[in-house]
Design a protein around this motif. Structure first.
Motif, short mmCIF file in Angstrom:
data_model
loop_
_atom_site.label_atom_id
_atom_site.label_comp_id
_atom_site.label_asym_id
_atom_site.label_seq_id
_atom_site.Cartn_x
_atom_site.Cartn_y
_atom_site.Cartn_z
N THR A 35 -8.85 6.88 -63.19
CA THR A 35 -9.04 8.02 -62.31
C THR A 35 -10.48 8.51 -62.41
N GLY A 36 -10.77 9.51 -61.63
CA GLY A 36 -12.10 10.09 -61.59
C GLY A 36 -12.18 11.02 -60.40
N GLY A 37 -13.05 11.99 -60.46
CA GLY A 37 -13.19 12.92 -59.35
C GLY A 37 -13.69 12.23 -58.10
N ILE A 38 -13.56 12.90 -56.97
CA ILE A 38 -14.04 12.36 -55.71
C ILE A 38 -15.52 12.01 -55.84
N GLY A 39 -15.88 10.79 -55.44
CA GLY A 39 -17.27 10.35 -55.52
C GLY A 39 -17.70 9.81 -56.87
N SER A 40 -16.76 9.69 -57.80
CA SER A 40 -17.12 9.22 -59.15
C SER A 40 -17.38 7.72 -59.20
N GLY A 41 -16.77 6.98 -58.26
CA GLY A 41 -16.97 5.53 -58.25
C GLY A 41 -15.84 4.75 -58.87
N LYS A 42 -14.64 5.35 -58.92
CA LYS A 42 -13.51 4.66 -59.56
C LYS A 42 -13.12 3.39 -58.81
N THR A 43 -13.27 3.40 -57.47
CA THR A 43 -12.96 2.20 -56.70
C THR A 43 -13.92 1.08 -57.04
N VAL A 99 -13.54 7.70 -64.98
CA VAL A 99 -14.87 7.34 -64.49
C VAL A 99 -15.61 8.65 -64.24
N LYS A 100 -16.70 8.86 -64.97
CA LYS A 100 -17.45 10.11 -64.88
C LYS A 100 -18.78 9.91 -64.16
N SER A 101 -19.14 10.90 -63.36
CA SER A 101 -20.44 10.91 -62.68
C SER A 101 -20.94 12.35 -62.63
N PRO A 102 -22.25 12.55 -62.60
CA PRO A 102 -22.79 13.91 -62.47
C PRO A 102 -22.34 14.56 -61.16
N ASP A 105 -23.76 16.52 -58.89
CA ASP A 105 -24.62 16.38 -57.70
C ASP A 105 -24.57 14.96 -57.14
N LEU A 106 -24.46 13.97 -58.01
CA LEU A 106 -24.40 12.58 -57.57
C LEU A 106 -23.10 12.31 -56.83
N LYS A 107 -22.01 12.89 -57.31
CA LYS A 107 -20.72 12.71 -56.62
C LYS A 107 -20.78 13.28 -55.21
N ILE A 108 -21.37 14.46 -55.08
CA ILE A 108 -21.48 15.09 -53.76
C ILE A 108 -22.33 14.24 -52.83
N LYS A 109 -23.45 13.74 -53.35
CA LYS A 109 -24.34 12.89 -52.55
C LYS A 109 -23.61 11.65 -52.04
N ARG A 110 -22.85 11.01 -52.92
CA ARG A 110 -22.11 9.79 -52.53
C ARG A 110 -21.10 10.08 -51.44
N VAL A 111 -20.35 11.17 -51.59
CA VAL A 111 -19.29 11.46 -50.63
C VAL A 111 -19.86 11.85 -49.27
N ILE A 112 -20.97 12.59 -49.28
CA ILE A 112 -21.62 12.93 -48.01
C ILE A 112 -22.04 11.66 -47.27
N ASN A 129 -20.73 6.46 -64.82
CA ASN A 129 -21.28 5.90 -63.58
C ASN A 129 -22.34 6.87 -63.06
N ASN A 130 -23.47 6.89 -63.76
CA ASN A 130 -24.48 7.91 -63.50
C ASN A 130 -25.79 7.35 -62.96
N GLU A 131 -25.80 6.05 -62.65
CA GLU A 131 -27.00 5.35 -62.13
C GLU A 131 -28.12 5.28 -63.16
N GLN A 132 -27.80 5.58 -64.41
CA GLN A 132 -28.76 5.42 -65.51
C GLN A 132 -28.25 4.39 -66.51
N GLU A 133 -26.95 4.39 -66.76
CA GLU A 133 -26.33 3.40 -67.64
C GLU A 133 -25.69 2.32 -66.79
N PHE A 134 -25.88 1.07 -67.16
CA PHE A 134 -25.32 -0.02 -66.38
C PHE A 134 -23.79 0.03 -66.42
N LEU A 135 -23.19 -0.01 -65.24
CA LEU A 135 -21.75 0.13 -65.14
C LEU A 135 -21.01 -1.17 -65.46
#
Length: 201
Positions: free
Chosen positions: A7-15, A129-132, A134-141, A174-180
């Motif tokens: 699981t993970g919040g919306i935009g976290s990248g769980k898919t 799956v964790k993401s910052p 602001d990054l989650k919002i950016k992805r979903v937009i 999944n923060n675009e800093q650490e390789f996923l």
């Protein structure tokens, strides 16, 4: 069968994480997609939804009027809770049937409401799956072309990451800093070792 919930919040990248697992030949059950499917195929669920929301919640061709249902439940927590109380058990049933058909060392259940629905209790391990924020919002937009206000409304209906983290056995960043990908592959190998599988893919 060993069952792993993701699981993970919306935009976290769980898919995205699940797609990496699938490349390792791990079967993935997408609970949210399954929920959409069975709302137009599971006769018991269809009858229950009609009883709760009216027969006209389904179109004349038998398909669910999703926009009408969304308008009813989106800003009404009581109705949303009633809908979830009907859909979640049907998804649980579908998952159990799906698991019985699998032959891999382990399977994955991907669900946005893994903890909220209680389905994590049927899993042997859980991954967040964790993401910052602001990054989650950016992805979903970018993905859904919706406003930040609408995204925040969706987020408000889910547990926050701190609560999910407390309930999770493993966390992927999944923060675009650490390789996923290496994180996922390492976890995959850990599961295979745990299960005593020789399938290293």
């Amino acid at each position: 069968m060993f069952k792993v919930g993701i699981t993970g919040g919306i935009g976290s990248g769980k898919t995205t994480v699940c797609k990496i697992f699938e490349l390792q030949k791990v079967p993935v059950f997408y609970a949210d997609l399954e929920a959409r499917e069975i709302m137009s195929s599971d006769e018991k669920l269809i009858d229950d939804v009609k009883a709760a929301f009216g027969a006209d919640i389904y179109n004349t061709d038998g398909t669910l009027n999703r926009s009408k249902l969304a308008k009813l439940v989106f800003n009404n927590d009581s109705l949303l809770g009633e809908l979830n109380s009907l859909v979640h058990p049907a998804v649980f049933r579908a998952f159990d049937k799906w698991v019985d058909r699998q032959t891999a060392p382990y399977v994955i259940k991907e669900a946005a409401l893994l903890f909220e629905s209680g389905s994590y209790k049927d899993c042997d391990a859980t991954i967040l799956v964790k993401s910052p924020h602001d990054l989650k919002i950016k992805r979903v937009i970018q993905r859904d072309l919706i406003t930040e206000a609408d995204i925040l409304k969706r987020m408000a209906k889910q547990l926050d990451d701190s609560e999910k983290e407390r309930l999770s056995d493993y966390i992927l960043q999944n923060n675009e800093q650490e390789f996923l990908i290496p994180q996922v592959l390492n976890l995959h190998q850990n599961f295979l070792k745990l299960l005593g599988s020789n399938d290293s893919n």
